[in-house]
Design an enzyme around this catalytic site. Structure first.
Site, PDB file in Angstrom:
ATOM      1  N   ARG A   1     -17.082  35.599  -2.694  1.00  0.00           N
ATOM      2  CA  ARG A   1     -18.319  36.111  -2.132  1.00  0.00           C
ATOM      3  C   ARG A   1     -19.431  36.160  -3.181  1.00  0.00           C
ATOM      4  O   ARG A   1     -20.574  35.899  -2.888  1.00  0.00           O
ATOM      5  CB  ARG A   1     -18.061  37.516  -1.582  1.00  0.00           C
ATOM      6  CG  ARG A   1     -19.292  38.206  -1.063  1.00  0.00           C
ATOM      7  CD  ARG A   1     -19.028  39.676  -0.812  1.00  0.00           C
ATOM      8  NE  ARG A   1     -17.993  39.874   0.180  1.00  0.00           N
ATOM      9  CZ  ARG A   1     -17.390  41.041   0.380  1.00  0.00           C
ATOM     10  NH1 ARG A   1     -17.720  42.101  -0.341  1.00  0.00           N
ATOM     11  NH2 ARG A   1     -16.452  41.166   1.292  1.00  0.00           N
ATOM     12  N   TYR A   2     -19.061  36.572  -4.371  1.00  0.00           N
ATOM     13  CA  TYR A   2     -20.048  36.706  -5.447  1.00  0.00           C
ATOM     14  C   TYR A   2     -20.011  35.466  -6.338  1.00  0.00           C
ATOM     15  O   TYR A   2     -19.009  34.744  -6.369  1.00  0.00           O
ATOM     16  CB  TYR A   2     -19.700  37.931  -6.296  1.00  0.00           C
ATOM     17  CG  TYR A   2     -19.877  39.253  -5.592  1.00  0.00           C
ATOM     18  CD1 TYR A   2     -21.146  39.738  -5.291  1.00  0.00           C
ATOM     19  CD2 TYR A   2     -18.772  40.024  -5.253  1.00  0.00           C
ATOM     20  CE1 TYR A   2     -21.300  40.969  -4.667  1.00  0.00           C
ATOM     21  CE2 TYR A   2     -18.920  41.257  -4.628  1.00  0.00           C
ATOM     22  CZ  TYR A   2     -20.189  41.728  -4.340  1.00  0.00           C
ATOM     23  OH  TYR A   2     -20.348  42.938  -3.728  1.00  0.00           O
TER      24      TYR A   2
ATOM     25  N   ARG B   1     -17.035  35.917  -9.456  1.00  0.00           N
ATOM     26  CA  ARG B   1     -15.732  36.571  -9.331  1.00  0.00           C
ATOM     27  C   ARG B   1     -15.140  36.380  -7.940  1.00  0.00           C
ATOM     28  O   ARG B   1     -15.876  36.239  -6.964  1.00  0.00           O
ATOM     29  CB  ARG B   1     -15.823  38.061  -9.676  1.00  0.00           C
ATOM     30  CG  ARG B   1     -16.841  38.845  -8.877  1.00  0.00           C
ATOM     31  CD  ARG B   1     -17.333  40.023  -9.732  1.00  0.00           C
ATOM     32  NE  ARG B   1     -18.174  40.963  -9.009  1.00  0.00           N
ATOM     33  CZ  ARG B   1     -19.460  40.763  -8.763  1.00  0.00           C
ATOM     34  NH1 ARG B   1     -20.042  39.656  -9.112  1.00  0.00           N
ATOM     35  NH2 ARG B   1     -20.166  41.691  -8.133  1.00  0.00           N
TER      36      ARG B   1
ATOM     37  N   CYS C   1       1.838  47.140   1.539  1.00  0.00           N
ATOM     38  CA  CYS C   1       1.377  48.303   0.794  1.00  0.00           C
ATOM     39  C   CYS C   1       2.500  49.329   0.725  1.00  0.00           C
ATOM     40  O   CYS C   1       3.375  49.328   1.579  1.00  0.00           O
ATOM     41  CB  CYS C   1       0.183  48.942   1.491  1.00  0.00           C
ATOM     42  SG  CYS C   1      -1.248  47.871   1.481  1.00  0.00           S
TER      43      CYS C   1
ATOM     44  N   CYS D   1      -2.753  53.324   4.481  1.00  0.00           N
ATOM     45  CA  CYS D   1      -3.797  54.349   4.502  1.00  0.00           C
ATOM     46  C   CYS D   1      -4.550  54.192   5.809  1.00  0.00           C
ATOM     47  O   CYS D   1      -4.985  53.092   6.143  1.00  0.00           O
ATOM     48  CB  CYS D   1      -4.749  54.164   3.326  1.00  0.00           C
ATOM     49  SG  CYS D   1      -3.881  53.898   1.772  1.00  0.00           S
TER      50      CYS D   1
ATOM     51  N   CYS E   1      -7.873  52.227   5.970  1.00  0.00           N
ATOM     52  CA  CYS E   1      -7.903  50.950   5.245  1.00  0.00           C
ATOM     53  C   CYS E   1      -8.877  49.917   5.820  1.00  0.00           C
ATOM     54  O   CYS E   1      -8.932  49.696   7.021  1.00  0.00           O
ATOM     55  CB  CYS E   1      -6.505  50.352   5.223  1.00  0.00           C
ATOM     56  SG  CYS E   1      -6.448  48.759   4.400  1.00  0.00           S
TER      57      CYS E   1
ATOM     58  N   ARG F   1      -8.596  46.756   5.343  1.00  0.00           N
ATOM     59  CA  ARG F   1      -7.898  45.532   5.748  1.00  0.00           C
ATOM     60  C   ARG F   1      -6.829  45.821   6.800  1.00  0.00           C
ATOM     61  O   ARG F   1      -5.799  45.156   6.848  1.00  0.00           O
ATOM     62  CB  ARG F   1      -7.295  44.825   4.520  1.00  0.00           C
ATOM     63  CG  ARG F   1      -8.339  44.510   3.496  1.00  0.00           C
ATOM     64  CD  ARG F   1      -8.149  43.205   2.775  1.00  0.00           C
ATOM     65  NE  ARG F   1      -9.278  43.037   1.857  1.00  0.00           N
ATOM     66  CZ  ARG F   1      -9.305  43.514   0.615  1.00  0.00           C
ATOM     67  NH1 ARG F   1      -8.253  44.112   0.108  1.00  0.00           N
ATOM     68  NH2 ARG F   1     -10.364  43.358  -0.131  1.00  0.00           N
TER      69      ARG F   1
ATOM     70  N   ASP G   1     -15.916  51.558   5.566  1.00  0.00           N
ATOM     71  CA  ASP G   1     -16.310  50.357   6.308  1.00  0.00           C
ATOM     72  C   ASP G   1     -16.091  50.536   7.810  1.00  0.00           C
ATOM     73  O   ASP G   1     -15.195  51.263   8.238  1.00  0.00           O
ATOM     74  CB  ASP G   1     -15.510  49.143   5.819  1.00  0.00           C
ATOM     75  CG  ASP G   1     -15.894  48.750   4.401  1.00  0.00           C
ATOM     76  OD1 ASP G   1     -17.090  48.860   4.058  1.00  0.00           O
ATOM     77  OD2 ASP G   1     -15.003  48.341   3.630  1.00  0.00           O
TER      78      ASP G   1
ATOM     79  N   ASP H   1     -20.520  48.421   1.535  1.00  0.00           N
ATOM     80  CA  ASP H   1     -20.181  47.010   1.527  1.00  0.00           C
ATOM     81  C   ASP H   1     -20.901  46.379   2.712  1.00  0.00           C
ATOM     82  O   ASP H   1     -20.661  46.732   3.862  1.00  0.00           O
ATOM     83  CB  ASP H   1     -18.656  46.828   1.629  1.00  0.00           C
ATOM     84  CG  ASP H   1     -18.176  45.719   0.712  1.00  0.00           C
ATOM     85  OD1 ASP H   1     -18.956  44.789   0.447  1.00  0.00           O
ATOM     86  OD2 ASP H   1     -17.015  45.777   0.263  1.00  0.00           O
TER      87      ASP H   1
ATOM     88  N   LYS I   1     -21.737  44.399  -2.031  1.00  0.00           N
ATOM     89  CA  LYS I   1     -21.860  45.848  -2.157  1.00  0.00           C
ATOM     90  C   LYS I   1     -23.295  46.233  -2.496  1.00  0.00           C
ATOM     91  O   LYS I   1     -23.875  45.691  -3.420  1.00  0.00           O
ATOM     92  CB  LYS I   1     -20.910  46.347  -3.252  1.00  0.00           C
ATOM     93  CG  LYS I   1     -19.450  46.071  -2.918  1.00  0.00           C
ATOM     94  CD  LYS I   1     -18.534  46.452  -4.060  1.00  0.00           C
ATOM     95  CE  LYS I   1     -17.090  46.137  -3.759  1.00  0.00           C
ATOM     96  NZ  LYS I   1     -16.780  44.704  -3.762  1.00  0.00           N
TER      97      LYS I   1
HETATM   98  C1  LIG Z   1     -15.603  44.230  -4.286  1.00  0.00           C
HETATM   99  C2  LIG Z   1     -15.440  42.787  -4.407  1.00  0.00           C
HETATM  100  C3  LIG Z   1     -15.444  42.162  -5.655  1.00  0.00           C
HETATM  101  C4  LIG Z   1     -15.619  42.939  -6.937  1.00  0.00           C
HETATM  102  O1  LIG Z   1     -16.908  43.469  -7.005  1.00  0.00           O
HETATM  103  P1  LIG Z   1     -17.325  44.419  -8.222  1.00  0.00           P
HETATM  104  O2  LIG Z   1     -18.700  44.898  -7.869  1.00  0.00           O
HETATM  105  O3  LIG Z   1     -17.314  43.540  -9.438  1.00  0.00           O
HETATM  106  O4  LIG Z   1     -16.340  45.508  -8.345  1.00  0.00           O
HETATM  107  C5  LIG Z   1     -15.313  40.806  -5.691  1.00  0.00           C
HETATM  108  N1  LIG Z   1     -15.179  40.074  -4.569  1.00  0.00           N
HETATM  109  C6  LIG Z   1     -15.161  40.639  -3.346  1.00  0.00           C
HETATM  110  C7  LIG Z   1     -15.000  39.789  -2.154  1.00  0.00           C
HETATM  111  C8  LIG Z   1     -15.277  42.020  -3.230  1.00  0.00           C
HETATM  112  O5  LIG Z   1     -15.242  42.597  -2.021  1.00  0.00           O
HETATM  113  S1  SF4 Z   2      -6.312  51.107   1.328  1.00  0.00           S
HETATM  114 FE1  SF4 Z   2      -5.341  49.488   2.561  1.00  0.00          FE
HETATM  115  S2  SF4 Z   2      -4.842  47.856   1.119  1.00  0.00           S
HETATM  116 FE2  SF4 Z   2      -5.229  49.718  -0.064  1.00  0.00          FE
HETATM  117  S3  SF4 Z   2      -3.221  50.662  -0.362  1.00  0.00           S
HETATM  118 FE3  SF4 Z   2      -4.118  51.601   1.451  1.00  0.00          FE
HETATM  119  S4  SF4 Z   2      -3.390  50.378   3.168  1.00  0.00           S
HETATM  120 FE4  SF4 Z   2      -3.055  49.178   1.322  1.00  0.00          FE
END
Ligand SMILES: *Cc1c(COP(=O)(O)O)cnc(C)c1O
Ligand code: SF4
Length: 380
Positions: free
Chosen positions: A122-123, A126, A135, A139, A142, A144, A303, A340, A347
């Protein structure tokens, strides 16, 4: 347990483990993962649920499964209190399936920004490498949650090799965030193998692991794992403590073991209604984290994911928390509040506004106590 030597490595994995190249079976998973509740039925061993409550929760379980490590269950103080901040993070609730209009399966558009399977880019510099969808704990808040449903197995090493090939061929990538699921649910040897593959990419300068293991299954941080982590000098670890009661002696010891490998730990909390959406609770959490040298990094607005609307707070709640922390306590324990953005927008930092007005060559600021002052700006 003050002296460093007093830290013991209990519950080490049995010798051998599974070689990284062999497809692992569930039994090869770290022991910490096995000692958990994974059925609504079993909740009755702890909680005074009625039969009808259990049958409702079974409906929830069909959509959003349950898994709670026994360590984490023991942090609940009163099993008859539905408001317990530990319980709210791990015990399912009927509110998860009421389906609110704004809830989305993948609000961050992670699927759209995935150039190859198990990678999110995305960025500019990174990427996120999703090495497992498992997991230690599911949670309830979560982001995801969508991944829990597909009973898909972990990415194969061939999938990971493809993601690594993408990373190597995109020289602009300098950081790889190893996430999931929780990467520490993988057998240590497999994690080692993946980290070694990433390390071989000459463009990658930094690696980061995102895990909740120190918070929900601290016994996972064992000697075998530490001996592996120690070898990676560019490795960082990010954890997710959400409530001061999670900062237990066991969790602190797990963090200390990681830190003794030379790895800095940062924390990413999620702002959760009824759990930590109170400036005093958040301040106490951040103070406790700072005291164990875990740096509060991000505070996330929750989210807009399916099955999480009962945890949502207003953005103003987060701004109020920041306002009550900045200046009033040390900057080293103040996280950055972020939202996000939808569909991979990234973010967005949200901060109280300290600029009151601009004029041609002056800016009027307010400080944390709301005292105004004027600053003469220089011209660019
Ligand atoms: C959060 C995230 C990162 C890391 O972002 P930082 O601001 O460097 O912590 C990288 N890629 C994705 C897709 C993310 O959601
Ligand atoms: S927040 Fe989601 S991905 Fe992270 S440990 Fe909990 S269940 Fe797993």
């Amino acid at each position: 347990m003050n002296s460093e030597e007093a830290i013991s490595f209990d519950n080490d994995e049995p010798g051998g483990g599974c070689p990284a190249f062999r497809v692992h079976s569930v039994t090869a998973r770290p022991a910490a993962e096995k000692q958990s509740i994974s059925k609504v039925e079993d909740l009755t061993r702890y909680f005074p649920f009625s039969d009808s409550e259990i049958s409702s929760l079974k409906q929830v379980e069909k959509i959003f499964p349950v898994r709670i490590p026994s360590y984490y269950l023991q942090l609940i103080r009163d099993y008859s209190d539905p408001g317990d901040p530990i319980r709210k993070q791990c015990v399912p609730s009927l509110e998860e399936i009421r389906q609110m209009e704004d809830e989305k399966v993948d609000p961050l558009g992670e699927e759209k920004t995935s150039p190859v399977s198990c990678l999110v880019h995305r960025y500019p510099d990174r990427v996120l490498l999703l090495v497992t969808s498992r997991c230690f704990m599911y949670c309830r808040h979560c982001t995801r949650k969508r991944l829990w449903k597909n009973k898909v197995s972990d990415p194969s090493l061939a999938d990971i090799a493809k993601a690594i090939a993408y990373i190597t061929s995109h020289k602009e990538i300098r950081e790889v965030v190893v996430s999931g699921g929780d990467p520490l649910t993988l057998p240590s040897e497999r994690l080692d193998y993946i980290l070694a593959m990433i390390k071989q990419c000459s463009n990658v300068e930094v690696m980061r692991i995102g895990t909740r293991a120190p918070v929900v299954a601290p016994e996972r941080i064992d000697k075998v794992l530490c001996n592996i982590l120690k070898q990676y000098e560019n490795l960082w670890v990010n954890v997710q403590f959400n409530h001061p009661r999670e900062v237990t002696p066991q969790a602190a010891a797990a963090c200390k073991k990681i830190q003794r490998c030379g790895i800095p730990i940062s924390n990413q909390s999620v702002l959760l209604k009824g759990i930590n959406d109170d400036p005093e609770v958040m301040k106490e959490l951040c103070h406790k984290l700072q005291a164990i040298r875990v740096r509060p990094y991000y505070l996330f607005q929750c989210d807009r994911v399916i099955g999480t609307s009962h945890f949502w707070t207003s953005v103003l709640d987060g701004i109020t928390i920041m306002e009550r922390m900045r200046g009033w306590t040390g900057g080293m324990c103040v996280p950055l509040f972020v939202i996000d953005g939808e569909d991979g927008k990234g973010k967005i930092p949200i901060s109280p506004n300290y600029i009151v007005s601009f004029s041609a060559d002056t800016i009027t600021f307010r400080n944390y106590k709301n005292e105004l002052f004027t600053y003469r700006d220089s011209h660019s």
